[in-house]
Motif scaffolding. Structure first.
Motif, short mmCIF file in Angstrom:
data_model
loop_
_atom_site.label_atom_id
_atom_site.label_comp_id
_atom_site.label_asym_id
_atom_site.label_seq_id
_atom_site.Cartn_x
_atom_site.Cartn_y
_atom_site.Cartn_z
N GLU A 48 0.84 -1.19 0.00
CA GLU A 48 0.00 0.00 0.00
C GLU A 48 0.88 1.24 0.00
OE1 GLU A 48 -3.29 -0.46 2.87
OE2 GLU A 48 -3.29 1.74 2.77
N GLY A 49 0.50 2.20 -0.84
CA GLY A 49 1.27 3.44 -0.86
C GLY A 49 2.35 3.47 -1.93
N VAL A 50 2.69 2.31 -2.50
CA VAL A 50 3.68 2.29 -3.58
C VAL A 50 2.95 2.56 -4.90
CG1 VAL A 50 5.41 0.91 -4.82
CG2 VAL A 50 5.14 0.65 -2.35
N VAL A 51 3.45 3.54 -5.66
CA VAL A 51 2.77 3.90 -6.91
C VAL A 51 2.85 2.72 -7.89
CG1 VAL A 51 2.46 5.83 -8.49
CG2 VAL A 51 4.02 6.06 -6.56
N PRO A 72 2.59 2.48 -11.66
CA PRO A 72 2.47 3.18 -12.95
C PRO A 72 1.80 2.32 -14.03
CG PRO A 72 4.69 3.41 -12.06
CD PRO A 72 3.99 2.37 -11.24
N GLU A 73 2.03 1.01 -13.99
CA GLU A 73 1.40 0.14 -14.99
C GLU A 73 -0.12 0.15 -14.81
OE1 GLU A 73 3.92 -3.42 -14.37
OE2 GLU A 73 3.41 -3.89 -16.46
N ALA A 124 -1.54 3.57 -15.94
CA ALA A 124 -1.57 3.72 -17.41
C ALA A 124 -2.69 2.88 -18.01
CB ALA A 124 -0.22 3.32 -18.00
N LYS A 158 1.67 -9.82 -10.02
CA LYS A 158 2.32 -10.87 -10.79
C LYS A 158 2.00 -12.19 -10.09
CE LYS A 158 6.48 -10.65 -13.37
NZ LYS A 158 7.71 -9.90 -13.53
N ILE A 161 9.02 -2.98 -1.50
CA ILE A 161 7.85 -2.50 -2.24
C ILE A 161 6.75 -3.56 -2.41
CG2 ILE A 161 8.92 -0.64 -3.58
CD1 ILE A 161 9.31 -2.68 -5.86
#
Lengths: 277, 80
Positions: free
Chosen positions: B11-14, B16-17, B20, B40, B71
């Motif tokens: 939680e809190g880790v951006v 980006p995939e 997008a 994954k 992360i």
């Protein structure tokens, strides 16, 4: 150590792809350098004359590339293989003060190995990773020149020939380069890095000011582009100094065609360190 | 025994995939999409005497290779 005695190994496995220019950078400065496959250190399927030990060398480089296809996470598989066969040797190598450089994918390997940020001098490889190089905030592969400000006060053995506060241009080419520290410990980590003089390069704009995207290509905390361990002999950075070894590799090279490329000082610095070793 | 090992961002880790993908889905007209995140999955087939033993081993795999604890979290779901 005499210049001719210095031996540098650039480690490779499947998928590394910057070993040739990295070897060439070192050789251009008069030291012996070669690309060495990881299995030359441990496999019994290797011919005698090609078997190597870590201690045949005075400097180890983890080059750029896409080791093991960046599967699992960038650098994770290379790191796991190094840990399984070379952990003890590598720790001794670092403790004795020999220099280790990780460029781009190599920086990711050093982070996964627990070698960076490397706060504990007696335990140069932490049991678990203490930082991550996450996916770029832009979610893009960022491939272009970046400006860096050198902020190290002399601890990092790879940048001693670059003045503090000097700006350089090294290009980046990565999709996972965003420096992340454990959540809630960011401030603590940054304080320790600053206090120990472990911050080496930070992304800046063309005027030398700390700036966000696109100057900071990946969204790294504190604009960090490269850091060293507490001893100063393990250094990792996302940008590629070996790609600007010669001035003609700079887009504006005609302004000063006879000068060396910005990246050359990284290789000169570590060679000078080894000559005094 | 077969287990699915989910590697998820803390939680809190951006992500980006995920961000997008959300943007692209919205562009395609899926306006009800509120959030997209990625994970994954590794499907691992393992020989073990008991589920406990296998689970212990898989945890070790996660800590040594599959997840970066800075992360990522991991979660094990048994398939059979």
């Amino acid at each position: 150590m005499e210049l001719e005695e210095i031996r540098v190994a650039v480690l490779r496995i499947e998928g590394t792809n910057c070993e040739d220019e990295t070897v060439k950078a070192f050789r251009s400065l008069g030291v012996y350098a070669e690309a060495v496959h990881l299995k030359q250190f441990y496999s019994d399927m290797i011919r005698d004359e090609e078997q190597r030990s870590l201690f045949d060398y005075h400097c180890i480089v983890f080059p750029g590339g896409f080791s093991a296809g960046d599967y699992v996470r960038a650098g994770a598989i290379f790191s796991a293989r190094v840990k399984s066969v070379l952990k003890r040797d590598l720790e001794e190598f670092i403790r004795e003060g020999y220099p280790i450089l990780g460029i781009c994918n190599g920086f990711q390997v050093l982070a996964e190995l627990g070698a960076l940020p490397g706060f504990d001098e007696d335990k140069p490889l932490a049991d678990k990773p203490e930082m991550a190089l996450g996916i770029n905030e832009s979610n893009r592969f960022e491939c272009r020149p970046t400006f860096l400000k050198h902020e190290n006060g002399g601890k990092c053995v790879f940048t001693r020939k670059i003045g503090k506060g000097k700006m350089v241009m090294f290009p980046v080419a990565h999709a996972e380069g965003r420096v992340i520290f454990p959540r809630g410990k960011e401030e603590d980590y940054l304080e320790r890095l600053k206090e120990n003089d472990q911050v080496v390069f930070r992304y800046v704009d063309e005027r030398g000011n700390y700036a966000g995207y696109p100057w900071n290509p990946n969204g790294s905390i504190y604009n960090i582009a490269g850091i060293c361990n507490v001893k100063g002999n393990v250094f990792g950075l996302m940008p590629h100094p070996e790609r600007v070894f010669w001035r003609y590799q700079h887009p504006n090279w005609l302004e000063n065609p006879e000068s060396p490329g910005d990246g050359r000082a990284v290789f000169e610095s570590v060679i000078e360190y080894l000559r005094e070793f | 025994m077969i287990a699915d090992v989910y590697i998820e961002l803390k939680e809190g880790v951006v992500d980006p995939e995920g961000e997008a993908t959300k943007k692209a889905l919205r562009l395609l007209g899926f306006r009800k999409v509120k959030n997209v995140s990625t994970r994954k999955v590794f499907r691992i087939e393992i020989d073990a005497k008991s589920k406990e033993e296998a689970e212990k081993e898989i945890k070790e795999m996660c800590e040594k290779l599959l997840a970066n604890p800075v992360i990522q979290n991991y979660r094990i779901v048994w398939i059979e």
